[in-house]
Design a protein around this motif. Structure first.
Motif, PDB file in Angstrom:
ATOM      1  N   PRO A 203      68.672  15.854  80.437  1.00 57.47           N
ATOM      2  CA  PRO A 203      69.134  17.163  79.957  1.00 57.47           C
ATOM      3  C   PRO A 203      67.982  17.958  79.339  1.00 57.47           C
ATOM      4  O   PRO A 203      67.007  17.391  78.852  1.00 57.47           O
ATOM      5  CB  PRO A 203      70.189  16.806  78.905  1.00 57.47           C
ATOM      6  N   LYS A 204      68.139  19.296  79.388  1.00 58.50           N
ATOM      7  CA  LYS A 204      67.109  20.169  78.812  1.00 58.50           C
ATOM      8  C   LYS A 204      67.136  20.081  77.298  1.00 58.50           C
ATOM      9  O   LYS A 204      68.186  19.909  76.689  1.00 58.50           O
ATOM     10  CB  LYS A 204      67.348  21.615  79.225  1.00 58.50           C
ATOM     11  N   ASP A 205      65.950  20.244  76.689  1.00 61.55           N
ATOM     12  CA  ASP A 205      65.846  20.227  75.232  1.00 61.55           C
ATOM     13  C   ASP A 205      66.201  21.622  74.720  1.00 61.55           C
ATOM     14  O   ASP A 205      65.511  22.606  75.042  1.00 61.55           O
ATOM     15  CB  ASP A 205      64.419  19.841  74.830  1.00 61.55           C
ATOM     16  N   PRO A 206      67.272  21.775  73.926  1.00 66.03           N
ATOM     17  CA  PRO A 206      67.651  23.123  73.467  1.00 66.03           C
ATOM     18  C   PRO A 206      66.661  23.701  72.462  1.00 66.03           C
ATOM     19  O   PRO A 206      66.611  24.914  72.273  1.00 66.03           O
ATOM     20  CB  PRO A 206      69.026  22.915  72.820  1.00 66.03           C
ATOM     21  N   ASN A 207      65.825  22.866  71.831  1.00 68.01           N
ATOM     22  CA  ASN A 207      64.877  23.366  70.827  1.00 68.01           C
ATOM     23  C   ASN A 207      63.518  23.728  71.425  1.00 68.01           C
ATOM     24  O   ASN A 207      62.664  24.262  70.725  1.00 68.01           O
ATOM     25  CB  ASN A 207      64.677  22.313  69.735  1.00 68.01           C
TER      26      ASN A 207
END
Length: 177
Positions: A115-119
């Motif tokens: 999953p993509k890192d939201p930060n």
């Protein structure tokens, strides 16, 4: 399973026992089919429940799945004790090498894309410097209202469509006799 006990008369042995008894007494080398097993049970055990056919099918399938019976060419038979175990579908896995006792094994990676890192900061778009133009197909340019109407013809000096094929000039040849 509780309905089975209610429908079954108390003098009857369990279905798996009756099925094994039928297979032993019929003693065919290629096994016995469902109708032969059913007719044997009906002839030896007089009072059977109304749901005898469905109970027989249910127990035959359960015994086949558990490995008590082998189903081959529409016949049920006892498994051969000397036969090798049945191999599953597909290629068998390669044997794994034994690891030393003090080795710590990491858990396997999960399947799929992580999953993509939201930060994380968004990456800047890269523009190709070599040609001076951005990558990909150029955007559509909106037409003016006059050019978009079908009645307005834009003359560019050429007619529409494919040009006609140029035919070579024929020269007259006179035949003298």
């Amino acid at each position: 399973m509780a309905t089975e006990e209610v429908n079954k008369p108390s003098s009857l042995p369990p279905y798996p026992e009756m099925i094994m008894e039928a297979l032993e007494s019929l003693n065919k080398p290629n096994g016995s089919n469902k109708s032969a097993i059913s007719s044997y049970i009906e002839s030896n055990h007089g009072e059977l429940p109304e749901t005898h056919a469905t109970l027989l099918i249910l127990h035959l399938n359960q015994m086949k799945e558990s490995g008590e019976l082998v189903f081959l060419n529409n016949n049920y038979m006892k498994p051969d004790p000397n036969a090798p175990p049945k191999r599953g579908r597909g290629r068998p896995p390669k044997p794994k090498a034994a690891l030393p006792l003090d080795t710590v094994v990491a858990p396997p990676r999960p399947r799929g894309r992580p999953p993509k890192d939201p930060n994380a900061e968004p990456k800047p778009k890269v523009v190709s410097i070599a040609s001076g133009r951005p990558r990909g197909r150029p955007k559509k340019v909106a037409r003016s209202a006059a050019a978009a109407s079908p009645g307005a013809a834009v003359s560019s000096g050429r007619p529409r469509g494919r040009p006609p094929k140029v035919k070579p000039q024929l020269t007259e040849v006179s035949v003298e006799s």
